[in-house]
Enzyme design. Sequence first.
Site, PDB file in Angstrom:
ATOM      1  N   LYS A   1       0.850  -1.195   0.000  1.00  9.59           N
ATOM      2  CA  LYS A   1       0.000   0.000   0.000  1.00  9.59           C
ATOM      3  C   LYS A   1       0.886   1.246   0.000  1.00  9.59           C
ATOM      4  CE  LYS A   1      -3.938   1.902   2.654  1.00  9.59           C
ATOM      5  NZ  LYS A   1      -4.785   1.710   3.850  1.00  9.59           N
TER       6      LYS A   1
ATOM      7  N   SER B   1      -9.649   1.706   2.866  1.00  8.74           N
ATOM      8  CA  SER B   1      -8.793   2.438   1.970  1.00  8.74           C
ATOM      9  C   SER B   1      -7.740   1.586   1.252  1.00  8.74           C
ATOM     10  CB  SER B   1      -8.062   3.540   2.742  1.00  8.74           C
ATOM     11  OG  SER B   1      -7.258   2.989   3.759  1.00  8.74           O
TER      12      SER B   1
ATOM     13  N   SER C   1      -9.808  -0.556   7.114  1.00  5.67           N
ATOM     14  CA  SER C   1      -9.249  -0.444   5.762  1.00  5.67           C
ATOM     15  C   SER C   1      -8.544  -1.663   5.197  1.00  5.67           C
ATOM     16  CB  SER C   1      -8.290   0.738   5.686  1.00  5.67           C
ATOM     17  OG  SER C   1      -9.016   1.906   5.494  1.00  5.67           O
TER      18      SER C   1
HETATM   19  N1  GLN Z   1     -13.157   3.985   6.345  1.00  4.40           N
HETATM   20  C1  GLN Z   1     -12.442   4.414   7.517  1.00  4.40           C
HETATM   21  C2  GLN Z   1     -12.063   5.858   7.399  1.00  4.40           C
HETATM   22  O1  GLN Z   1     -12.311   6.434   6.389  1.00  4.40           O
HETATM   23  C3  GLN Z   1     -11.286   3.526   7.760  1.00  4.40           C
HETATM   24  C4  GLN Z   1     -10.034   4.007   7.169  1.00  4.40           C
HETATM   25  C5  GLN Z   1      -8.876   3.153   7.526  1.00  4.40           C
HETATM   26  O2  GLN Z   1      -8.998   2.133   8.184  1.00  4.40           O
HETATM   27  N2  GLN Z   1      -7.720   3.615   7.135  1.00  4.40           N
HETATM   28  O3  GLN Z   1     -11.521   6.416   8.325  1.00  4.40           O
END
Ligand code: GLN
Length: 471
Positions: free
Chosen positions: A79, A154, A178
């Site tokens: 990532k 994400s 994410s």
């Molecule tokens: N969807 C969550 C957010 O937007 C989780 C993001 C993540 O785990 N990096 O914060």
Amino acid sequence: MSLHQLSIVQAHDGLLKKKFSALELAKAFLDRIKTEDKKISAFLTVTEDLALSQAKRVDDLISVGEDIPLLAGIPLAVKDNILIEGIKTTCASKILEDYIAPYDATCIEKLKKLGAVILGKTNLDEFAMGASTENSAFFPTKNPHDLNRVPGGSSGGSAAAVADDLCCYALGSDTGGSIRQPASFCGVKGLKPSYGAVSRYGLTAFASSLDQIGTITKTTEDAKIVFEAIAGKDPKDSTSVAINKKLQVTSYKLQDLKIGVPKEYFVEGIDKEVEKVIKDAIKKFENFGAKIEEISLPHTKYAVPIYYLIATSEASANLARYDGIKYGLSKNQGQNLLDVYLRSRVEGFGDEVKRRIMLGTYALSAGYYEAYYLKAQKVRTLIKEDFDRAFQKVDVIFSPTAPTPAFKIGEKIIDPLSMYLCDIFTAPVSLVGLPAVSIPVGFVGKLPVGLQIIGKPFEENKILKIGQLTE
Ligand code: GLN
């Protein structure tokens, strides 16, 4: 089976038996990325030269008869918020568009030592803020199961890359879901380790009390291999801890297993077909002999609002470092220093990142700190106590990973609140720092559905073993 479909264990076996070389394996993936990633857009950067030189080194070791570690010669994707020395790390943000990482994240250093082959950096929501990968400043990634749908986020690039066989496995990061939610949307295994299990050194900070690096793999066995390779105490991250080997179960009896199913996770908002897939999966465990118990996590309804207060507060502080001076984009034709700060941030950050910086700054400001941030931390403790109580009665907790299967590109991006609700089952686990894995257990139409298995702290091995029963 073609080369890019192999699990880590199968690929390792093939290398040892000289069915193919590490170079051939790397090339098979690089070729596939060239053709297939035009459709999926999982990669932001492909590190072909790095991959080929790493693969060659492994082949040299094999040719002189050296014993090679399990991960040697196995191609992975990373990532793009995890640093790899000398390689661009953009966090899918304009503000870091040309930023070259000056050092390796600890997890990368460990994988390099084991002979890993790095294929490239994968797309994400900008600074890992989002649940669809549509917040990337560059382009959205598509779900390999349906190109009109999001891969989740994400870590959507990493999950899509594993699902579409563009890499053997991938690293992601999980702050509120994410890794797990994109794994669920793409039909692969996504492990978020316990907070502290994996060093965060070299992971671009979003919300430091929640962020964890984890794995996206094709099998649970692979997840265990990669997790063990990257886990452990790191002097460069004071929140990291040594893994207590005693907690790492190697076997257990299904008849002795008590599975908790939280009643608050099966309420309105959850897609009926997802609910059915999850309930059927739970039923199978019952048929195997496990005991299923309904449990209550009464503060669940506060988890999403609490998560968005704490995560945005920490993000507003962490992202203060992007000032147009220290890193990346600098709009320095301003009148004065403040101008440089403002112009660089206005042009460098996308809408969602700005929204969160404003929300977090507000929640931390004098006069509101007690009402929002401090209150949120207190409720966080109540959520932790919910889980502590539940784990006195049960060994693991089962839930859906996400309330819906993958949604259409464009469906939620205009409505941040509906996007935030994707985290309803994953955010509570992050707030408490527990390990959890998403395991694909069925489909709604052609879209995969993930079961979330939540464990006690540092019981990664156990939840993976349990997940393995579904394979
Ligand atoms: N969807 C969550 C957010 O937007 C989780 C993001 C993540 O785990 N990096 O914060």
